[in-house]
Each structure stands twice: as C-alpha cells, then as structure tokens.
Scaffold this active site. Sequence first.
Site, short mmCIF file in Angstrom:
data_model
loop_
_atom_site.label_atom_id
_atom_site.label_comp_id
_atom_site.label_asym_id
_atom_site.label_seq_id
_atom_site.Cartn_x
_atom_site.Cartn_y
_atom_site.Cartn_z
N GLU A 30 -31.54 12.01 -76.86
CA GLU A 30 -30.04 11.71 -77.61
C GLU A 30 -29.60 10.38 -76.87
O GLU A 30 -29.31 9.49 -75.83
CB GLU A 30 -28.98 13.04 -76.34
CG GLU A 30 -29.45 14.34 -76.20
CD GLU A 30 -28.85 15.32 -77.34
OE1 GLU A 30 -28.74 13.90 -78.08
OE2 GLU A 30 -28.65 15.94 -77.47
N ASN A 48 -26.58 12.81 -84.60
CA ASN A 48 -25.60 11.75 -83.33
C ASN A 48 -27.09 10.77 -83.56
O ASN A 48 -27.52 9.62 -82.06
CB ASN A 48 -25.83 12.23 -81.94
CG ASN A 48 -26.52 12.82 -81.51
OD1 ASN A 48 -27.70 13.01 -81.71
ND2 ASN A 48 -26.28 13.27 -80.03
N HIS A 50 -29.97 11.54 -82.58
CA HIS A 50 -31.69 11.93 -81.70
C HIS A 50 -32.54 11.88 -82.11
O HIS A 50 -32.94 12.62 -83.81
CB HIS A 50 -31.00 12.34 -81.14
CG HIS A 50 -31.11 14.00 -81.31
ND1 HIS A 50 -29.96 14.72 -81.53
CD2 HIS A 50 -32.39 14.81 -81.98
CE1 HIS A 50 -30.07 15.97 -82.19
NE2 HIS A 50 -31.59 15.79 -82.13
N ASP A 83 -41.37 17.31 -78.40
CA ASP A 83 -40.05 18.21 -77.84
C ASP A 83 -40.62 19.57 -77.53
O ASP A 83 -41.01 20.41 -78.05
CB ASP A 83 -39.25 17.32 -77.67
CG ASP A 83 -38.62 18.20 -79.41
OD1 ASP A 83 -39.23 18.48 -79.81
OD2 ASP A 83 -37.23 17.69 -79.98
#
Length: 245
Positions: A142, A135, A137, A67
């Site tokens: 996400e 969370n 990810h 990413d």
Amino acid sequence: MNVIVTKSYEDSCQRAAELIEAAVLANPQAKLGLATGGTPLPIYRRLIEDCKAGKISFAKVRTVNLDEYCGLNGSNTQSYRWFMDHNLFNEIDIDKTNTYVPSGLGDLAANCREVDKKVRENGVPELQLLGIGNNGHIGFNEAADLLHTETHIEQLTESTIAANARFFDKPEAVPTQAITMGLSSILAAKSIVLVATGAAKAAAIRGLLCNDEVTTQNPSTFLKLHPNATVIIDAALATAAGYEN
Ligand code: GLP
C-alpha cells in the site's frame, strides 16, 4: 521502462498474454509470477484458449503468486488460491503442485519467509505479471511513508478495501490484512509486465509514467528501478493519465 499503448484493454490483454507465452516458449520450465484482481482475467482466458488449442503448454511451468488475504483458506471463493485455481490452473495443463499461492493462515511469519524462498529457489521468475491499485499499490504494498522489501503482512487501506469490496457480499466481509511480496521480492523477477485500464488508475499511472520520481506514496513507481519492466495501457487510460508517447 517500456510502455505499450494499445487501442483497447482487450488488445492490452492480448499483448500481455503474448509476452507470457513467449517466456514459456523460450523456457518451458519458466517460473511465472502471477497476479489476481479483475485486470488479468482476460489474459488468463487467452492463456486457457491457447493451451486448449495446443499452442502452448504449461506442463513444466512453475508459478508463484504475489499475495493472499489473511484469514481465508483456499476453499473460500474469495481467496486468491481459489481465484487462481478457477480462473487459470484448473483449465490448463499445469501441475498444481508446481503452483504456489501464499498462505494467509497459521504461522504468518513463517509463511512470509516461505514466499521469499519460493520466489528465489531454483531461479527467480522469468516474468512477473502485475495489476495496479487505484493508489498505485502493487501486490498489496500500500501507498505509505515506508515500504517493505520482503514479504510481510500488510494492513489494507480503506481505499483498497472499498475497491475490492465488489468481489465480496458486503464491504465488512473484505479481510483487513493480507500477506504480500515486498518490493524486492517483486523486483527480483527478470521481467515485469504491468497491465492497467480504467480512469480510476489514471493518477497512479501518471505517477508511474509521466515523471522520473520514485515515491513510497505510489509503490508502482519503484518499477522505474527495474531494467526490464513493461507497462501496457490502453489509449483511453493514456489520455486520462496525460501520458504522451
Ligand atoms: C488487488 C490485488 C492487486 C491488484 C489490484 C487491482 O489489491 N492485490 O494485485 O493489482 O487489486 O485490481 P484490479 O485489477 O481488480 O483493479
């Protein structure tokens, strides 16, 4: 899923570095999927040490990163290209032209297609290294009602922006969008190694290791569908997550 519980985060990083080096020793032209964030830094330091000591060579290795933030060019010190150059590539014998970090500038739709091509051309990665967000990810996929399979542009959540703000001068400087491999681009790798540490990751790791559920609200749970995924955590995180061997 293979789970390795180590005594310490340092040991976790040692184990991950060994797995990466084993992949390169088995195939000197291996393609590696690489990750950014704080977690992999000690792993990269070990690869650098071993390369400088002549124990391993990356001369023929190819890499593709997960990413990149949108809007930052590679000379920006917060970009993932800068991170990879300064924390790994500049310090090992890799040919920089064989390293690929997605671009978050210009024609983003074309950049997304390019990432998926890079993942698959001349063979998929032997190994994809992953960290995990608080969370759950992975990459920048996400937690949400739906996830994407292919590389796409992701709107970052407040929690991710807050977690990553520590790398920036001020929270407002954190980009709000990123280009990220999707779930199928990540799961395409022949093997996956996820390393996690710290109590902030406990809930995400509990979802990953303590049941057989898959949920888009914890994207890491999709690793349960992979035939060769290894999760490396230290004993403190295992306890915090309620994971028992
Ligand atoms: C970012 C990256 C992820 C990384 C995560 C956790 O959001 N895109 O690839 O896993 O942060 O980072 P850290 O290792 O610093 O906790």
